[in-house]
Enzyme design. Structure first.
Site, PDB file in Angstrom:
ATOM      1  N   ASP A 119     -36.006 -26.517   6.353  1.00 56.89           N
ATOM      2  CA  ASP A 119     -36.511 -26.803   5.015  1.00 56.89           C
ATOM      3  C   ASP A 119     -37.770 -25.973   4.808  1.00 56.89           C
ATOM      4  OD1 ASP A 119     -36.939 -28.076   2.500  1.00 56.89           O
ATOM      5  OD2 ASP A 119     -38.338 -29.466   3.429  1.00 56.89           O
ATOM      6  N   SER A 120     -38.235 -25.943   3.569  1.00 60.48           N
ATOM      7  CA  SER A 120     -39.501 -25.278   3.286  1.00 60.48           C
ATOM      8  C   SER A 120     -40.662 -26.019   3.951  1.00 60.48           C
ATOM      9  CB  SER A 120     -39.720 -25.236   1.776  1.00 60.48           C
ATOM     10  OG  SER A 120     -39.625 -26.543   1.247  1.00 60.48           O
TER      11      SER A 120
ATOM     12  N   GLU B 135     -45.949 -35.883  -0.758  1.00 57.49           N
ATOM     13  CA  GLU B 135     -46.776 -35.388   0.352  1.00 57.49           C
ATOM     14  C   GLU B 135     -48.034 -36.255   0.505  1.00 57.49           C
ATOM     15  OE1 GLU B 135     -46.544 -32.151   2.089  1.00 57.49           O
ATOM     16  OE2 GLU B 135     -44.575 -31.675   1.274  1.00 57.49           O
TER      17      GLU B 135
ATOM     18  N   CYS C 101     -32.766 -27.879   2.242  1.00 58.16           N
ATOM     19  CA  CYS C 101     -33.703 -27.571   1.154  1.00 58.16           C
ATOM     20  C   CYS C 101     -32.852 -27.180  -0.042  1.00 58.16           C
ATOM     21  CB  CYS C 101     -34.609 -26.423   1.568  1.00 58.16           C
ATOM     22  SG  CYS C 101     -35.688 -25.816   0.250  1.00 58.16           S
TER      23      CYS C 101
ATOM     24  N   CYS D 125     -33.724 -32.701  -4.698  1.00 59.44           N
ATOM     25  CA  CYS D 125     -34.856 -32.136  -3.958  1.00 59.44           C
ATOM     26  C   CYS D 125     -35.075 -33.043  -2.763  1.00 59.44           C
ATOM     27  CB  CYS D 125     -36.102 -32.108  -4.838  1.00 59.44           C
ATOM     28  SG  CYS D 125     -37.601 -31.672  -3.939  1.00 59.44           S
TER      29      CYS D 125
ATOM     30  N   HIS E 124     -37.542 -34.096  -1.220  1.00 58.28           N
ATOM     31  CA  HIS E 124     -38.635 -35.082  -1.240  1.00 58.28           C
ATOM     32  C   HIS E 124     -38.269 -36.343  -2.035  1.00 58.28           C
ATOM     33  CE1 HIS E 124     -41.029 -31.814   0.267  1.00 58.28           C
ATOM     34  NE2 HIS E 124     -42.124 -32.531   0.260  1.00 58.28           N
TER      35      HIS E 124
HETATM   36  N1  DGL Z   1     -37.584 -28.630  -0.036  1.00 60.84           N
HETATM   37  C1  DGL Z   1     -37.699 -28.278  -1.416  1.00 60.84           C
HETATM   38  C2  DGL Z   1     -36.362 -28.595  -2.119  1.00 60.84           C
HETATM   39  O1  DGL Z   1     -35.569 -29.402  -1.666  1.00 60.84           O
HETATM   40  C3  DGL Z   1     -38.832 -28.995  -2.104  1.00 60.84           C
HETATM   41  C4  DGL Z   1     -40.204 -28.492  -1.708  1.00 60.84           C
HETATM   42  C5  DGL Z   1     -40.483 -27.058  -2.102  1.00 60.84           C
HETATM   43  O2  DGL Z   1     -40.693 -26.768  -3.292  1.00 60.84           O
HETATM   44  O3  DGL Z   1     -40.487 -26.230  -1.197  1.00 60.84           O
HETATM   45  O4  DGL Z   1     -36.082 -28.018  -3.134  1.00 60.84           O
END
Ligand code: DGL
Length: 266
Positions: free
Chosen positions: A10-11, A152, A73, A184, A186
């Protein structure tokens, strides 16, 4: 049978919601999780940049001898899944197709709502995936960029989070969506708040759970399942700031995350 780990990336931290779903569904499988905490967020970045970052992570995971890769992600899945699949000798699974399929099955009457980062929504990847299955389905999309920093911060039920959720979700309520995809990584942490704002009758789709089911099928079909009794390990690697990753990540997956390594990719 194959005891190699599954690579998950993931990011940053959000993909731990997908990792958690994989731990629950596939308790005999080991994993290596990579969070690109040095370069998060991916949401506002260009497709080319997200593709380049994602390819670097894929290369690193392949060097760890993973047997499959989960792109945990949504933004990376939206911009880079095809490229990653072309480059990878092992199966690469994204989060958008599983979420879209679940939404297509869950929705009965109203339009289908999708929320995600600016990049995911601009890519239109969810709408395309939903309409491939249900060409007649109306899809209402909305980028909710402030949800990521709220999570976060751990502000899951903070009054500010409720105010922002009401504002972002207003057009989806007005469109009377019957199903809402949490597009997403999160957003599952805001599920109770989103449910409350949308109303109990709206079905929320968590792509993580759906993705874990797809990973199970891919491993079974490929003869890649780890045998029962395999010693299971979960390794966590980030590109920066492992202390914060552990602290915030514990909210996602609890005690499993006691240690994280730092591997800067560039
Ligand atoms: N992990 C990213 C997503 O699922 C969300 C966080 C980001 O913007 O990197 O799109």
């Amino acid at each position: 049978m194959n005891t190699a780990p599954i690579g998950i990336f993931d990011s940053g931290i959000g993909g731990l919601t997908v990792a958690r779903a994989i731990y629950e569904r596939l308790p005999h499988e080991s994993t290596v999780y990579f969070g690109d905490t040095a370069r998060v967020p991916y949401g506002p970045k260009s497709p080319d940049t997200v593709r380049r970052y994602s390819l670097e992570i894929l290369d690193w995971l392949l060097r760890q001898q993973v047997k499959a890769v989960v792109v945990a992600c949504n933004t990376s899945t939206a911009h880079a899944l095809d490229t990653l699949q072309q480059h990878s000798p092992v199966p690469v699974i994204g989060v958008i197709e599983p979420g879209a399929r679940a939404a297509g099955s869950a929705s009965t009457a109203g339009p289908i709502g999708v929320i995600g980062t600016a990049g995911t929504i601009a890519s239109n990847a969810y709408a395309r995936a939903i309409q491939r299955r249900r060409p007649e389905a109306a899809v209402e999309q909305r980028a909710c960029p402030l949800f990521v920093p709220l999570v976060e911060e751990g502000w899951f039920d903070h009054p500010a989070a409720e105010l922002i959720a009401r504002e972002y979700l207003k057009p989806l309520r007005e469109a009377r969506v019957d199903t809402l995809v949490l597009g997403c990584t999160h957003y599952p942490l805001l599920k109770p708040l989103i449910q409350q704002v949308m109303g109990e009758e709206v079905r929320l789709i968590d792509s993580g759970e759906e993705t874990a089911a797809v990973v199970e099928r891919v491993l079974e079909r490929g003869g890649l399942v780890a045998p029962q009794g395999t010693r299971v390990t979960h390794r966590f690697v980030v590109s920066d700031d492992e202390a914060r990753f552990r602290q915030v990540g514990a909210r996602f997956i609890g005690e499993r995350l006691s240690r994280a390594e730092v591997v800067p990719l560039d």
